[in-house]
Design a protein around this motif. Structure first.
Motif, short mmCIF file in Angstrom:
data_model
loop_
_atom_site.label_atom_id
_atom_site.label_comp_id
_atom_site.label_asym_id
_atom_site.label_seq_id
_atom_site.Cartn_x
_atom_site.Cartn_y
_atom_site.Cartn_z
N UNK A 15 -21.65 15.55 11.12
CA UNK A 15 -22.52 15.23 12.48
C UNK A 15 -22.49 16.46 13.14
N UNK A 16 -23.49 16.99 13.16
CA UNK A 16 -23.53 18.56 14.04
C UNK A 16 -23.97 18.50 15.44
N UNK A 17 -22.97 19.01 16.04
CA UNK A 17 -23.23 19.27 17.64
C UNK A 17 -23.00 20.74 17.63
N UNK A 18 -21.96 21.15 17.68
CA UNK A 18 -21.70 22.60 17.88
C UNK A 18 -22.08 23.39 16.75
N UNK A 19 -22.21 22.93 15.39
CA UNK A 19 -22.43 23.75 14.32
C UNK A 19 -24.08 23.31 14.17
N UNK A 20 -24.85 22.78 14.88
CA UNK A 20 -26.05 22.46 14.35
C UNK A 20 -27.08 23.65 14.48
N UNK A 245 -10.78 7.65 23.82
CA UNK A 245 -10.07 8.78 23.97
C UNK A 245 -10.01 10.19 23.47
N UNK A 246 -10.87 10.22 22.36
CA UNK A 246 -10.95 11.24 21.44
C UNK A 246 -12.53 11.63 21.41
N UNK A 247 -13.17 12.23 22.25
CA UNK A 247 -14.39 12.43 22.30
C UNK A 247 -15.09 13.39 21.64
N UNK A 248 -16.14 13.07 20.79
CA UNK A 248 -17.15 14.04 20.18
C UNK A 248 -16.59 14.38 18.70
N UNK A 249 -16.76 15.44 18.46
CA UNK A 249 -16.84 16.00 16.88
C UNK A 249 -15.62 16.85 16.76
N UNK A 250 -15.46 17.21 15.59
CA UNK A 250 -14.34 18.36 15.40
C UNK A 250 -14.47 19.10 14.19
N UNK A 251 -14.29 20.47 14.24
CA UNK A 251 -14.50 21.60 13.09
C UNK A 251 -13.19 20.99 12.18
N UNK A 252 -13.34 20.78 11.05
CA UNK A 252 -12.10 20.57 10.20
C UNK A 252 -12.04 21.75 9.36
N UNK A 253 -11.16 22.35 9.04
CA UNK A 253 -11.09 23.50 7.95
C UNK A 253 -10.37 22.94 6.70
N UNK A 254 -11.15 22.89 5.53
CA UNK A 254 -10.61 22.10 4.44
C UNK A 254 -10.19 23.29 3.56
N UNK A 255 -9.05 23.39 3.37
CA UNK A 255 -8.51 24.58 2.31
C UNK A 255 -7.36 24.12 1.36
N UNK A 266 -17.17 17.11 11.71
CA UNK A 266 -17.09 15.62 11.64
C UNK A 266 -16.59 14.74 12.81
N UNK A 267 -17.08 13.53 13.09
CA UNK A 267 -16.76 12.82 14.15
C UNK A 267 -15.25 12.62 14.40
N UNK A 268 -14.66 12.62 15.51
CA UNK A 268 -13.30 12.57 15.79
C UNK A 268 -12.89 11.21 15.20
N UNK A 269 -11.74 11.17 14.53
CA UNK A 269 -11.41 9.82 13.88
C UNK A 269 -12.01 9.56 12.60
N UNK A 278 -14.44 12.57 -0.15
CA UNK A 278 -15.68 12.32 -0.09
C UNK A 278 -16.55 13.90 0.35
N UNK A 279 -15.89 14.37 1.38
CA UNK A 279 -16.20 15.54 1.88
C UNK A 279 -15.70 16.99 0.89
N UNK A 280 -14.47 16.83 0.66
CA UNK A 280 -13.75 17.78 -0.16
C UNK A 280 -13.98 17.73 -1.61
N UNK A 281 -14.34 16.62 -2.00
CA UNK A 281 -14.69 16.36 -3.56
C UNK A 281 -13.54 16.61 -4.36
N UNK A 282 -12.37 15.94 -3.75
CA UNK A 282 -11.17 15.61 -4.61
C UNK A 282 -10.46 16.96 -5.00
N UNK A 283 -9.52 16.92 -5.83
CA UNK A 283 -8.56 18.02 -6.35
C UNK A 283 -8.95 18.71 -7.48
N UNK A 284 -9.25 20.19 -7.68
CA UNK A 284 -9.28 20.69 -8.87
C UNK A 284 -8.45 20.25 -9.97
#
Ligand SMILES: Cc1cc2nc3c(=O)[nH]c(=O)nc-3n(C[C@H](O)[C@H](O)[C@H](O)COP(=O)(O)O)c2cc1C
Ligand code: SF4
Ligand code: FES
Lengths: 439, 156
Positions: A15-20, A245-255, A266-269, A278-284
């Motif tokens: 859900x792109x707000x700050x990265x749109x 109580x946890x507004x908005x979206x958040x940038x998550x850094x998957x590494x 992604x949406x908070x929560x 689903x986002x990270x596509x699982x483990x290599x």
């Protein structure tokens, strides 16, 4: 920039707000920015009463993205209305929490969004000057931001009498020079005043006595980048994007051990399990999950059986960890947790400013003990001693860096005790042969 | 002798702050980029610019890991071995750099061309393993990429 890769992932679930605006041509330019809602929020804010701006931000449920997750509007409301000393806004762009690389794209691809957020914060607390404290390693970002600041100045969005409103605001960048501790807000203030980056005793909090002794709001890059959207679209719109109580979206850094590493908005929560699968596509290599760090190296580690959690501040706190800085680090089944802990302790020992003894001595003890342990020199009492040392750091230090070292240490020593026992029994690391790097 | 351009940069930086000494770290870092290290001359000039004693500048220098009193190689390889990079093979990358450059952590090649350093998280975790050469980022490193970077720099 030689070899610089786009850190952004891309998923239809985002859900792109700050990265749109990130993908737009010349997204860092004023031209692109104003063609895409840029500085509309500033116009709107300047027509409102400062207190109303603070209230909208408060009601949006925006919480600090730097780590602690404090309600941003609330923090702004602590700044005294009348002050004999000038008030300041300081943007914390020191981004150094291991596993975290989200402020970097925000400054690289949409510097005006951040600048607009800072000016609005300045108006809300009635301050006339701000600084963006950028870690020294991000030199190329200084150039990008300085260019954007010059554009904003000539466009009338910054400087004297902004957009004819009578409000003045000056803003410039400041470079750090390599020190994780300078990300801690009071250490940052000392550093910005040209001193060694030692933290200050709180209270007084920076909102009351901050930069040059004046009331100061310090917010993270991502926090401030959200502000224009909240002003433009309203508190309710923003709040409903996330969880209560946890507004908005958040940038998550998957590494780490993940098929599609990247920064995702992604949406908070958003559920952690879905984030990994689903986002990270699982483990290599189809390997099994062993552990996840949910928000940078300062957070207690989660085991594979703890990933059915929604990624918002309160839900992650409920299972004993923290949402932290958004750095989600994934470890597969062949990761040696003793080695991982050793590396984390090495970091904190290196970055401890040395001001207080439990942190200075404790982190370096843990570093040496765990490195020796992993290398085959484990003594029978070491794991217990390490736990004891960790508890003697926790809550006993001047700034939260001590806790930031103790919390992951305690979680690993408790949740993965079996791996310590196995090292002790074998006299060497049981994973040495199995662990092959994905790179 | 510090360049004219650097003096201009100094003027501009010092004027940003209500308190001059706030400019100490930026002045030192930009001067180091030009001179190669924080030399005695740089310290004296920075102290003069912000109205403090040289000892106060020296006190600040010791705190920041990017500031050096001795010159480094022309190209400083800073390999991140923190967690995200470690999980993606950063230790092997660091070892490869050591062998390839023939130097260890915090050493410089005899010709003064290359230095090597193991560093903490660079903010490039999703592109792990990562490094910086001076201020340039290199991500998703492999031995072949390191070779290419070194060959490239040798040509410069
Ligand atoms: C050791 C340490 C390092 C920190 N590093 C950062 C950092 O790099 N960036 C950041 O935004 N906050 C960092 N913080 C948190 C800041 O102290 C502060 O809480 C934050 O900047 C407030 O902004 P926010 O409310 O918008 O999150 C750090 C805290 C500690 C204790
Ligand atoms: S907790 Fe660590 S970093 Fe913080 S003041 Fe004490 S010694 Fe310094
Ligand atoms: S852990 Fe290596 S760049 Fe962040």
């Amino acid at each position: 920039m030689a070899g610089y890769n786009n850190p952004m992932g891309n998923s239809p679930l985002e859900v792109k707000v700050i990265s749109k605006r990130f993908g737009l041509p010349d997204s860092m330019s004023l031209k692109t920015y104003v063609q895409n809602e840029g500085y509309e929020a500033l116009k709107k804010a300047l027509s409102m009463k400062p207190d109303d701006v603070i209230n909208i931000v408060k009601n949006s449920g925006l919480r600090g993205r730097g780590g602690a997750g404090f309600n941003t509007g609330m923090k702004w409301s602590f700044v005294p209305k009348q002050s004999p000393k000038p008030k300041y806004v300081v943007c914390n762009a020191d981004e150094s929490e291991p596993g975290t690389c989200k402020d970097r794209p925000l400054m690289e691809y949409d510097p005006h969004q951040l600048i607009e957020g800072i000016i609005i914060a300045g108006y809300a607390i009635q301050s006339n000057q701000g600084f963006i404290y950028v870690r020294g390693e991000y030199r190329y970002l200084l150039d990008i931001i300085d260019r954007a600041l010059a554009e904003a100045q000539s466009g009338g969005y910054l400087g004297k009498n902004i957009l004819g409103s009578g409000f003045d605001f000056a803003l410039c960048t400041h470079t750090g020079a390599g020190a994780y501790e300078c990300g801690e807000e009071t250490a940052l203030l000392n550093s910005l005043e040209g001193l060694r980056g030692y933290p200050r005793i709180k209270p007084p909090f920076p909102a009351v006595v901050g930069l040059y002794g004046g009331p100061t709001v310090i917010n993270n890059v991502e926090t401030l980048s959200n502000v224009p959207h909240i002003i433009l679209k309203g508190a309710e719109w923003y709040a409903q994007l996330g969880s209560p109580k946890n507004g908005g979206t958040r940038l998550f850094c998957l590494s780490g051990h993940i098929n599609r590493p990247g920064v995702y908005e992604l949406p908070m929560g958003f559920p952690l399990r879905r984030m990994l699968e689903e986002i990270g596509g699982g483990i290599p290599g189809g390997k099994k999950l062993k552990a996840v760090i949910p928000g940078g190296s300062s957070c207690p580690v989660l085991t594979a059986s703890e990933i059915d959690v929604n990624m918002d501040y309160d839900s992650v706190a409920k299972i004993g960890s923290m949402l932290g800085s958004g750095g989600v680090v994934v470890m597969d089944e062949d990761t040696c947790m003793v080695n991982l802990m050793g590396r984390i302790m090495h970091f904190y020992a290196h970055e401890s400013c040395g001001w207080c003894i439990p942190c200075r001595e404790g982190t370096s003890w843990l570093n040496h003990m765990i490195e020796r342990f992993h290398g085959g020199g484990a003594l029978p009492d070491d794991a217990d001693t390490a736990l004891d040392v960790s508890y003697n750091i926790l809550g006993k230090t001047l700034c939260p860096l001590g806790d930031a070292a103790a919390m992951p240490a305690i979680s690993i020593l408790k949740k993965f005790r079996g791996e310590f026992d196995e090292h002790l029994k074998l006299g060497h690391c049981p994973f040495e042969k199995k662990a092959v790097s994905v790179a | 002798m510090l360049s004219e351009a650097l003096h201009k940069k100094f003027d501009q930086l010092v004027s940003r702050y209500p308190l001059k000494r706030s400019a100490i770290v930026p002045l030192l870092l930009y001067a180091q980029d030009e001179v190669g290290c924080v030399s005695e001359e740089v310290i004296a000039e920075v102290a003069r610019r912000v109205d403090v004693r040289p000892i106060e500048v020296i006190e600040v220098i010791g705190y920041y890991s990017m500031l050096h009193r001795q010159p480094l190689g022309k190209y400083n390889f800073q390999v991140c071995t923190n967690i995200s990079c470690m999980l993606r093979g950063a230790d092997d990358i660091f070892d490869y750099c050591k062998t390839k450059l023939g130097i260890k952590h915090k050493q410089t090649t005899p010709d003064g061309r290359f230095s090597l350093e193991e560093v903490e998280c660079l903010g490039a975790c999703t592109g792990a393993p990562a490094m910086q050469v001076n201020y340039d980022f290199y991500e998703n490193l492999t031995p072949a990429k390191i070779d290419a970077v070194i060959d490239d720099l040798k040509k410069k």
